[in-house]
Design an enzyme around this catalytic site. Structure first.
Site, PDB file in Angstrom:
ATOM      1  CG  HIS A 180      45.781  41.691  47.309  1.00 40.45           C
ATOM      2  ND1 HIS A 180      45.463  40.512  47.456  1.00 40.45           N
ATOM      3  CD2 HIS A 180      45.321  42.050  48.239  1.00 40.45           C
ATOM      4  CE1 HIS A 180      45.158  39.862  48.337  1.00 40.45           C
ATOM      5  NE2 HIS A 180      44.802  41.172  49.083  1.00 40.45           N
ATOM      6  CB  SER A 222      42.506  39.619  51.040  1.00 40.92           C
ATOM      7  OG  SER A 222      43.701  39.829  51.638  1.00 40.92           O
ATOM      8  CG  ASP A 258      48.090  39.428  45.421  1.00 39.33           C
ATOM      9  OD1 ASP A 258      48.877  40.030  46.140  1.00 39.33           O
ATOM     10  OD2 ASP A 258      47.157  38.711  45.300  1.00 39.33           O
TER      11      ASP A 258
END
Length: 218
Positions: free
Chosen positions: A192, A79, A160
């Site tokens: 995600h 991320s 995601d």
């Protein structure tokens, strides 16, 4: 939003260390609002420099002095950590690291880059931002071209909202003139950073295995 000491992150790092035969250094970088961006980048760069300072065998941490292989260093994160990892690799390409330190690869898991509704949040968290074209938000071609490693592994997840920007990163990296190799892996049917929440899931194990093999193989 979390910490290097968070259960999921610590367990993943420990598993990778055991299976890849690697020494993992997990960075506890400053978070907004106490420390706005670019604190996360600067803290991570300081940590990488600190690790590299052990290459001569005389650093402050005996474990790194004795066990780390500074000829095979990898930078990775998920991320926001994927974004930071890219920025570190670009900085290595620009500034270098001490003699004896070789960054082999960078691993970006479901990385965050500009081009989504999250942009305004990033700009708010970074008072010194350069707008939507800020190279930390939208990597510049010249930064991509001088990425300071030999190979890159990028994971994206089908469900995601960052999927397209991760794919776009790989496409731009290939077109930049960078001399390394980039591999894109899509995690189908998942969201995600799914692997942090259910690490024994079949798809999570596949991601972990690919992560490990990327480190182990030349």
């Amino acid at each position: 939003m979390q910490s290097a000491f968070s259960h999921g992150h610590h367990n993943f790092a420990s598993t990778v260390a055991a299976e890849a035969g690697a020494t993992v250094v997990s960075v506890e970088y400053g978070l907004f609002p106490a420390r706005p961006i670019p604190a996360c980048y600067e803290d991570s760069w300081a940590a990488l420099r600190w690790v590299a300072g052990h290459a001569d065998g005389d650093g402050p941490d005996p474990w790194l002095n004795e066990h780390a292989d500074f000829g095979r260093v990898f930078i990775g994160g998920n991320s926001a950590g994927g974004n930071i990892s890219h920025t570190l690799a670009a900085r290595v390409g620009s500034n270098g690291l001490p003699q004896g330190v070789r960054v082999v690869g960078v691993i970006l898991v479901h990385p965050y880059f500009g081009g989504t509704d999250d942009d305004q949040m990033w700009l708010y968290m970074c008072p010194t931002n350069g707008g939507l074209s800020d190279p930390r938000l939208k990597p510049a071609k010249e930064d991509l071209a001088r990425l300071g490693c030999e190979k890159a592994l990028v994971f994206v997840a089908e469900k995601d909202h960052l999927r397209e920007v991760g794919i776009g990163y790989c496409e731009e990296l290939k077109k930049s003139g960078w001399g390394g190799s980039v591999e894109l892996v899509e995690n189908v049917g998942v969201e995600h950073c799914f692997y942090m929440f259910d690490p024994k899931n079949e798809k999570a194990v596949e991601l972990k295995d690919k992560f490990v093999s990327f480190i182990k193989h030349n």
